[in-house]
Design a protein around this motif. Structure first.
Motif, PDB file in Angstrom:
ATOM      1  N   ASN A   8      17.610  22.995  56.540  1.00 32.38           N
ATOM      2  CA  ASN A   8      16.678  21.711  56.636  1.00 32.38           C
ATOM      3  C   ASN A   8      16.783  21.313  55.275  1.00 32.38           C
ATOM      4  OD1 ASN A   8      16.245  22.051  59.483  1.00 32.38           O
ATOM      5  ND2 ASN A   8      14.358  22.892  59.044  1.00 32.38           N
ATOM      6  N   ASN A  39      17.167  28.961  58.062  1.00 29.66           N
ATOM      7  CA  ASN A  39      16.629  27.749  58.275  1.00 29.66           C
ATOM      8  C   ASN A  39      15.987  26.848  57.516  1.00 29.66           C
ATOM      9  OD1 ASN A  39      16.986  27.076  61.128  1.00 29.66           O
ATOM     10  ND2 ASN A  39      15.843  28.744  62.062  1.00 29.66           N
ATOM     11  N   LYS A  40      15.084  27.355  56.678  1.00 25.48           N
ATOM     12  CA  LYS A  40      14.695  26.222  55.627  1.00 25.48           C
ATOM     13  C   LYS A  40      15.634  25.669  54.811  1.00 25.48           C
ATOM     14  CE  LYS A  40      10.556  26.983  52.472  1.00 25.48           C
ATOM     15  NZ  LYS A  40      11.174  27.407  51.128  1.00 25.48           N
ATOM     16  N   TYR A  84      19.304  20.587  63.327  1.00 26.70           N
ATOM     17  CA  TYR A  84      19.941  21.721  63.310  1.00 26.70           C
ATOM     18  C   TYR A  84      18.560  22.884  63.367  1.00 26.70           C
ATOM     19  CZ  TYR A  84      24.427  19.823  62.050  1.00 26.70           C
ATOM     20  OH  TYR A  84      25.830  19.006  62.066  1.00 26.70           O
ATOM     21  N   LYS A  85      19.104  23.838  64.282  1.00 31.79           N
ATOM     22  CA  LYS A  85      18.150  25.006  64.003  1.00 31.79           C
ATOM     23  C   LYS A  85      18.971  26.359  64.331  1.00 31.79           C
ATOM     24  CE  LYS A  85      13.465  26.582  65.021  1.00 31.79           C
ATOM     25  NZ  LYS A  85      13.010  26.418  63.575  1.00 31.79           N
ATOM     26  N   ILE A  86      18.697  27.274  63.391  1.00 34.92           N
ATOM     27  CA  ILE A  86      19.241  28.516  63.837  1.00 34.92           C
ATOM     28  C   ILE A  86      18.248  29.307  64.762  1.00 34.92           C
ATOM     29  CG2 ILE A  86      20.086  30.751  62.922  1.00 34.92           C
ATOM     30  CD1 ILE A  86      20.497  29.086  60.301  1.00 34.92           C
ATOM     31  N   CYS A  87      18.563  29.858  65.949  1.00 34.36           N
ATOM     32  CA  CYS A  87      17.556  30.125  66.982  1.00 34.36           C
ATOM     33  C   CYS A  87      17.926  31.440  67.494  1.00 34.36           C
ATOM     34  CB  CYS A  87      17.193  28.768  67.605  1.00 34.36           C
ATOM     35  SG  CYS A  87      15.675  28.321  68.347  1.00 34.36           S
ATOM     36  N   ASP A 125      23.929  31.392  61.516  1.00 34.12           N
ATOM     37  CA  ASP A 125      24.529  30.553  60.479  1.00 34.12           C
ATOM     38  C   ASP A 125      25.766  30.609  60.429  1.00 34.12           C
ATOM     39  OD1 ASP A 125      24.647  32.812  59.161  1.00 34.12           O
ATOM     40  OD2 ASP A 125      23.992  31.757  57.324  1.00 34.12           O
ATOM     41  N   TYR A 171      10.549  26.867  70.587  1.00 31.86           N
ATOM     42  CA  TYR A 171      11.405  25.667  70.289  1.00 31.86           C
ATOM     43  C   TYR A 171      11.576  25.259  71.647  1.00 31.86           C
ATOM     44  CZ  TYR A 171      15.075  22.926  68.880  1.00 31.86           C
ATOM     45  OH  TYR A 171      15.956  21.676  68.619  1.00 31.86           O
ATOM     46  N   ILE A 175      21.397  23.717  68.105  1.00 30.31           N
ATOM     47  CA  ILE A 175      20.999  25.247  67.869  1.00 30.31           C
ATOM     48  C   ILE A 175      22.042  26.100  67.673  1.00 30.31           C
ATOM     49  CG2 ILE A 175      18.339  24.740  68.620  1.00 30.31           C
ATOM     50  CD1 ILE A 175      18.841  26.343  70.984  1.00 30.31           C
TER      51      ILE A 175
END
Lengths: 169, 169, 169, 169, 169, 169, 169, 169
Positions: G159, G155-156, D33-36, D11, D48, D7
């Motif tokens: 992914n 995020n979308k 992956y995750k933007i968090c 971005d 999350y 995470i």
């Protein structure tokens, strides 16, 4: 049989590093202490690290100060996780220790915690072990609940007696 | 047979470290290069250092960046002088390298030069060797006289053409 | 006749610098102390450095704090190795001393050790002298063996009595 | 089903953090992956982290820059190991990120790696997972052997063609 | 006959130091440039400083980078005011230069200006000279009025055309 | 009538700043103290600075700590030389004070001395005044000779009684 | 009539500071720009600050670099909130600006944001104004929701197309 | 009903943070204390922040040390102004706290004051509230006048009794 090795570059680091030992003891996890200077005892240090896995260690917590090479040198000889504890120094307050431990080159990681953060190093080792030992997971959750409860009790006391009395007691 | 070993933690340090080689070459002193990672090649590194004396090396110049353990690790395995060159890094500009090299604990010294100071590392090695080799003493005195002469020529030019023209040429 | 000069910018540095003297004494190497301010006694300092070689000095250990010019100034007047000891300062903890000593320009090296690292400065001087004096080599190897032995004894004690008792005694 | 969550706070960190993804891919370990953002998406971030364990994650690798709260905030909501990657910043080069991540208070550890050290974060996650998965142990040993081999090949080339040609090619 | 000496440790500092020369030229004050390395040309440097007063110099502006000893060394040989200009360095951005210049020990002051602040060094020299030369006082007041006027013109333009156009032109 | 103003941002700086007063007193130069906060007493501070020249001040020595604006603010209102003394702070040791004082923008110089370097600030003021007052030149030369003599006496003592006794007495 | 003043020490700061203006414009809040050097235009700066309240300003956003006195000097002349923006500098990356702005002495606060954080300075000003203007509250909540939404969209996309394609587009 | 929340990451911060409480008390503004660890009590912390506005808080003053996430985490859950107080730490003197608080990413500002600057945090909160409450404006002006008066009294005393007596009393 110890599961965690707590090593340090000098016995002057023991005062800080024993906080890791205390945490492990509270959680009922076996560990061993070893003074293991990368510079004064290099062959012993190498042997300690390269046999760590077969002796059943799950992680090594390594504390060192100044040009703190111990965690990185240990990490070069084993693939079990190495947790580095930068020890506060008299001259540079541990910035030297921190940079010497955390800035490892690509390929050989050291999991670095705060300067003098030996207790957190032990908790990190426990979180790693808990992935396989469910009993440890519950203990860690309880530990966190206790921490939260303790803060709430402090808040209660602070609200009841006020800041002035709180500080004087 | 090489008198000086120029070693480095990664071939990305070669651009800096070859300045040491060039100086040694100018003074006619044999040397060898070796990439010798304390972390990625620990056994080789240990062997290199522990046999350095018997192979006739007079000093080892070791460059490394980041958590720069190479000079200190080398120094733990030999009693010939080890000269550390902190390599400039992308993130912390070499402060991490400097602290990791210079802040060695009591017992195992590393003679540290400036960040990226490989040329001075070679000159220091030459000054050490010159204690026994009188020919080198003269060469070092000549080198200094040349440096002084060069500054005086620059002064002459600066006085003649002025700062503006000096900078444009 | 002294082989090593231990000089310092002020007599307030003597507490740190005498650790170098103690090490040299233990190794049976003659040395001399001198307060040699680059700023308050510049002509004396110049004379001291420029005659060092002919007086038989093998190395000069120079300690200074703050805008620590002494090691670099000394190095400009001699080609024998100059070892710089950055002295811890009240305001900037010796970072000022370290940068003033280690960041020497190309041409004039100073072999820098840790902040307050006078003992290591002496050991470095001994390692340099040992290149020619075989008796010193053995003494240095013995010194290292003693250091290793001392750590092993501490480990034995730590294993026997545990961290709590170790710290209390 | 992903074993590791990678995470990041923004971005703009993806260029660095994908190095972690590449390593995990090379080792055949599933990840996501995750933007968090701890600040811009706090509720999502909490969710999350607090569901990470039940979703089967073994570790979370969290990269963030500046006032880099993401790793610590994540660590507050889960007891699986959290590995923090300080991202280099334009103004303070990542020292701000490093201090914000590594200096965690007692109770909630974050395993911190070097500034921009995403690849090492992945290797650390693999070393943690390898404690239970023996196949990963072998892969990690092979990876280390490959690294060592690569350095030896570079040494061979350096010896054969010399520094000048090495640098030009 | 020059009133101000502008000296520097290396001709690579000339680009910065000539800003001092330009200011002095604008004020019609005679000056001289000299490359005057404390390390590579120590005897010349000493002579330059120790004869400065009798040659009629009113102040010396000395720029140097890294282990920047030049201003302090000069100051040890003269009692005319010495103004130090820390030069920005590739590795430590001039923090090394700043500490090496400003942290002078009690007894020998150096008037330090900003990193790369050569123009202000010249203005400081002019303010010192103006204590005796009334014509310079008026010129300095005019210079300040011009600066203020220039800012006011910029404000006028900014108000008229707005930030967007201001930045694009 | 005072020739030098010694001002400070707070009376907590007086302990440091009176070292400047002592030096001026030793040289027989009249001075005045004033607490002159740029933030808490801005109008008074402006008036003090803008009338300094007509009141006959030759230089202003301004000490301040933290966000140390006093020297720069003073310098904006006068063209007599302003000497800044960064005061050591509890949290950042005076690095904040140093940067706030030395990094002045082009146009308004502040002659900065070492952190807590009030004595050198006074000596710098005396060196500036000595350009016009020949009696002061001789006093400054005597002061330097005394400093050199004092160091030589210390050397004599050190040679006679040795380091151990020197430190104990 | 402007509600917010955006001032800066030099027009070279305008590129950073206009980000504050853009944010205020997006929120429909009137503001004014002014170049307002504490050192080059001290009387104007004083007048600007001391009349700010009566002119209806609700907050002043002040950006400055180096020895960044503008925000603190402004704050000394007004009791409306002053928000300081440390501008990144060429030499010290804005650490000098940050320390000069944030380390204000007791009595005169400056609300400091990140180095070059002009946009956040504007948001902080809006949050302050929103305490009285309910329409602004809703706009701020919408702004936050938009930020969160934007991250979710990223995020979308991440992914769907994966890190590799994300970085290339 | 409290108008200002004074929160802190640990009760060890109370000694510093109560200076904020004292200032608010002197101004007759209601406030509340709360220990609100972002790491040990995350859900409570979230709730505290997300309900702050509806409970009528005008600002939150948040103190934290080390990896000081509390102010930024709070700021993510509310749009009332959040004022961050970096607490001095044992190892890094509060630079870690400062960077963790001030370097917030675009979108979520924290109004940062000096390390341990809790009193100024309260004054900033009062300046914000004074925009709507005219009575507070007058109190703030009186407070400033008192500060100025106090400095003038100190000056009077200093002039009357001199620096030596002033320091001894």
């Amino acid at each position: 049989m110890p599961k965690i090795g707590i090593i340090m570059g000098s016995d002057s680091d023991l005062g800080v590093m024993q906080e890791a030992g205390k945490v492990l003891q509270d959680f009922g996890v076996d560990f061993e202490y070893k003074i293991c200077s990368a510079h004064r005892l290099p062959y012993e240090t190498e042997r300690y690290a390269s046999t760590a896995s077969e002796r059943g260690l799950q992680a090594i917590i390594a504390g060192a100060g100044g040009a703190a090479h111990l965690p990185g040198v240990i990490a070069a000889y084993t693939i079990i996780p190495v947790i580095g504890v930068p020890i506060k120094t008299n001259t540079l307050s541990g910035i030297d220790s921190l940079y010497s431990i955390v800035q490892m080159p690509r390929g050989i990681p050291v999991a670095t915690v705060a300067i003098n953060g030996a207790a957190n190093a032990a908790l990190l080792a426990l979180q790693i072990m808990a992935l396989q030992e469910h009993a440890l997971q519950q203990k860690l959750l309880d530990f966190r609940a206790d921490m939260a409860h303790e803060v709430m009790l402090k808040n209660k006391k602070l609200n009841e007696i006020g800041a002035k009395d709180y500080l004087e007691k």
